[in-house]
Write an enzyme that holds these catalytic residues in place. Structure first.
Site, mmCIF file in Angstrom:
data_model
loop_
_atom_site.group_PDB
_atom_site.id
_atom_site.type_symbol
_atom_site.label_atom_id
_atom_site.label_comp_id
_atom_site.label_asym_id
_atom_site.label_seq_id
_atom_site.Cartn_x
_atom_site.Cartn_y
_atom_site.Cartn_z
ATOM 1 N N VAL A 118 -28.249 37.840 -5.911
ATOM 2 C CA VAL A 118 -28.507 39.111 -5.241
ATOM 3 C C VAL A 118 -28.292 38.934 -3.742
ATOM 4 O O VAL A 118 -28.660 37.911 -3.173
ATOM 5 C CB VAL A 118 -29.972 39.564 -5.471
ATOM 6 C CG1 VAL A 118 -30.228 40.920 -4.852
ATOM 7 C CG2 VAL A 118 -30.323 39.565 -6.940
ATOM 8 N N CYS A 119 -27.729 39.962 -3.106
ATOM 9 C CA CYS A 119 -27.675 40.021 -1.642
ATOM 10 C C CYS A 119 -27.956 41.465 -1.246
ATOM 11 O O CYS A 119 -28.592 42.197 -2.000
ATOM 12 C CB CYS A 119 -26.346 39.506 -1.094
ATOM 13 S SG CYS A 119 -24.909 40.504 -1.515
ATOM 14 N N ALA A 120 -27.492 41.888 -0.099
ATOM 15 C CA ALA A 120 -27.754 43.262 0.336
ATOM 16 C C ALA A 120 -26.943 44.269 -0.471
ATOM 17 O O ALA A 120 -27.473 45.267 -0.948
ATOM 18 C CB ALA A 120 -27.463 43.416 1.825
ATOM 19 N N THR A 152 -29.468 44.516 -3.281
ATOM 20 C CA THR A 152 -30.821 45.030 -3.098
ATOM 21 C C THR A 152 -30.810 46.526 -2.821
ATOM 22 O O THR A 152 -31.681 47.263 -3.292
ATOM 23 C CB THR A 152 -31.520 44.273 -1.947
ATOM 24 O OG1 THR A 152 -31.468 42.866 -2.231
ATOM 25 C CG2 THR A 152 -32.977 44.684 -1.815
#
Length: 107
Positions: free
Chosen positions: A64-66, A95
């Site tokens: 997961v990242c932004a 996210t």
């Protein structure tokens, strides 16, 4: 044909992956501290090359990242280390997508 990791929508991740999955947030520490998926561990992409190889190969990993870009890079790296493509997932929309789908984050 090259094997690739799985791209999972927030709904797919929430329903089918989360119970037994290691969630790895590859954002920087300050981004992670501003809100992350529940139970996610922080391993910034900037440290991924040296620490990513320590991740377990015997369970699914959701990256997961932004927004999904950095986590896709991390997923490609894990595949280059021999991780099973069926056990490596990238959260589509990151996210932001998770929150837009109505799911909670924790700080």
């Amino acid at each position: 044909m090259t094997q690739t990791y799985l791209n999972l929508s927030p709904q797919q991740a929430n329903v089918g992956w989360l119970p037994n999955t290691l969630l790895v947030d590859v954002r920087e520490d300050y981004e992670y501290a501003s809100g992350h998926l529940p139970k996610a561990v922080n391993l910034p992409l900037s440290r991924f090359a040296e620490e990513g190889r320590k991740l377990p190969k015997d369970r699914p990993i959701l990256l997961v990242c932004a927004s999904g870009g950095r986590s896709a890079q991390a997923a490609e790296y894990l595949l280059s280390l021999g991780f099973d493509p069926a056990r490596v997932g990238n959260l589509e929309g990151g996210t932001f997508g998770w929150m837009m789908a109505g799911f909670e984050v924790e700080a």
